[in-house]
Design an enzyme around this catalytic site. Structure first.
Site, short mmCIF file in Angstrom:
data_model
loop_
_atom_site.label_atom_id
_atom_site.label_comp_id
_atom_site.label_asym_id
_atom_site.label_seq_id
_atom_site.Cartn_x
_atom_site.Cartn_y
_atom_site.Cartn_z
CG ASP A 12 -3.30 5.17 -4.05
OD1 ASP A 12 -2.24 5.03 -2.88
OD2 ASP A 12 -3.07 6.02 -4.77
CG HIS A 44 -2.32 0.64 1.08
ND1 HIS A 44 -2.45 1.70 -0.05
CD2 HIS A 44 -3.35 0.48 1.49
CE1 HIS A 44 -3.78 2.00 0.11
NE2 HIS A 44 -4.35 1.55 1.05
#
Length: 418
Positions: A393, A389
């Protein structure tokens, strides 16, 4: 004159290995470039060839020892391998390490059966086969091996034990601690040293959890179109290309299309920089006897489905044989792991650093789904994308999976690059 056998260069940044198995015993005839030992590295097993022809001399290290690149592990003597030249005859019965160290050369020679195969002596057996022999009480000299070069496998030992009554094990064959535990409680324990490959897998996966911000997103895919295409063309495909048409070829090509649309999934982090790749080197997780290995299908985006299937099929075969090369495991920009072949319904795979994402495939099963307002039965598969992450995204991860899903449900998109 004896010639020293040293540990060869194993690959970039690899300085040591573990001696996994001796393929030749003292006194065996050895040809030039014939493998005499197998080394376990962080990624693959590597065979050590003999630099000269002659007779196998003394072993300088034992199975399980750690050896450095360039270190001597054995010697090759001049000769033709006649029995009289044997430097260290091997006992025909299994003994504990302490008993082997205390046995005199004369007594050992007296116990050795003249017709025994050197590949079936205790030192030639792999650790797993040696344990199986001890558990089943089977004499390895009486069992015909079906493994590489006629060596015994665990299945050979189990089959021999099932076909004949297992003799009572000799007291010296069982470790004293295990014997006392079994005698007092009837419960047994076994301690096995982790292989170097398993240690590396554990280290890298834990490193990924400690470093990356891991997150997994899911989707499901209707496999109807791919299954129908495979059923329609599998015979012609195998006849023309010499390889079976599987599902991995479709998923690799579909992933390549999705990676072009979402380049961050094909990227990696190096320091404070993001490295984007304009090529797709797909790492494919395959099983080997020593654990999971991940060879790389390089430039998969430039390959046809047939070329992908051939490459993956070759990787799978050589992973089982332990003949994958070190260079074939390096690099990779994205990984696909197919747990469905083992029956997995859903999982959260862990990325393979420095890659930023891994795609997990799962088993196909018929489920009730709604299509055009109607409840129908369709062959469905869950897809799981685990990603870093810090780089990817959630929107990008979901978009990637949707693009992959669309390509699988309509394989024509793969042909027209849509």
């Amino acid at each position: 004159m004896a010639t020293e056998v040293t540990v060869p260069v194993l690959g970039e940044s690899i300085t040591e290995a573990t001696l996994g198995e001796w393929l030749k015993q003292p006194g065996d005839a050895v040809a030039v470039d014939e493998p005499i030992a197998s080394l376990e590295t962080d990624k693959v097993s590597v065979e050590v060839p003999s630099p000269v022809a002659g007779v196998m001399g003394q072993h300088a290290v034992q199975v399980g020892d750690t050896v450095l690149v360039g270190a001597m592990i054995a010697t090759i003597d001049a000769g033709d391998g006649a029995p009289a030249a044997a430097a260290a005859p091997q006992p025909a019965v299994l003994q504990s390490p302490a008993a082997e160290a205390q046995a005199s050369p004369a007594a050992t020679a007296g116990q050795q059966a003249p017709a025994s195969d050197p590949r079936d002596t205790p030192a030639a057996l792999s650790p797993s086969v040696r344990r199986a022999v001890l558990e089943h009480g089977v004499d390895p000299a009486t069992v015909k091996g079906t493994g590489k070069d006629g060596r015994l496998t665990k299945d050979d030992v189990a089959a021999a034990a099932a076909s004949t009554p297992a003799p009572a094990p000799a007291p010296a064959a069982a470790p004293p601690v295990s014997a006392s535990v079994a005698a007092s409680t009837g419960r047994k324990e076994e301690r096995v040293r982790m292989t170097r490959l398993r240690q590396t897998i554990a280290k890298r996966l834990k490193e990924a959890q400690n470093t990356a911000a891991l997150l997994t997103t899911f989707n499901d895919v209707d496999m109807t179109a791919v299954i129908e295409a495979r059923a329609k063309y599998k015979d012609l495909f195998e006849k023309k290309h010499g390889v079976r048409l599987g599902f991995m070829g479709f998923f690799v090509k579909a992933a390549c299309l999705a990676l072009k649309d979402i380049p961050s999934v094909n990227a990696s982090i190096e320091g404070d920089e993001i490295v984007y790749h304009d090529y797709a080197d797909i790492s494919v997780a395959v099983s080997s006897p020593g654990g999971l290995v991940v060879p790389v299908v390089r430039d998969a985006d430039q390959m046809s489905v047939a070329q992908v299937e051939k490459t993956i099929g070759d990787f799978g075969k050589r992973a089982k044989d332990g003949t994958l090369k070190m260079d074939e495991m390096k690099g990779g920009t994205f990984t696909i792991s197919n747990g469905g072949v083992f029956g997995s319904l859903m999982s959260t795979p862990i990325i393979n650093p420095p890659q930023a994402a891994v795609l997990g495939l799962h088993r196909i099963e018929d489920r009730a789904v709604v299509v055009n307002g109607q409840i129908v039965i369709r062959p469905m598969m869950y897809l799981a994308l685990s990603y870093d992450h810090r780089l990817i995204d959630g929107r990008e991860a979901v978009t990637f999976l949707v693009a992959l899903k669309n390509a699988i449900e309509d394989p024509t998109r793969i042909l027209i690059d849509l």
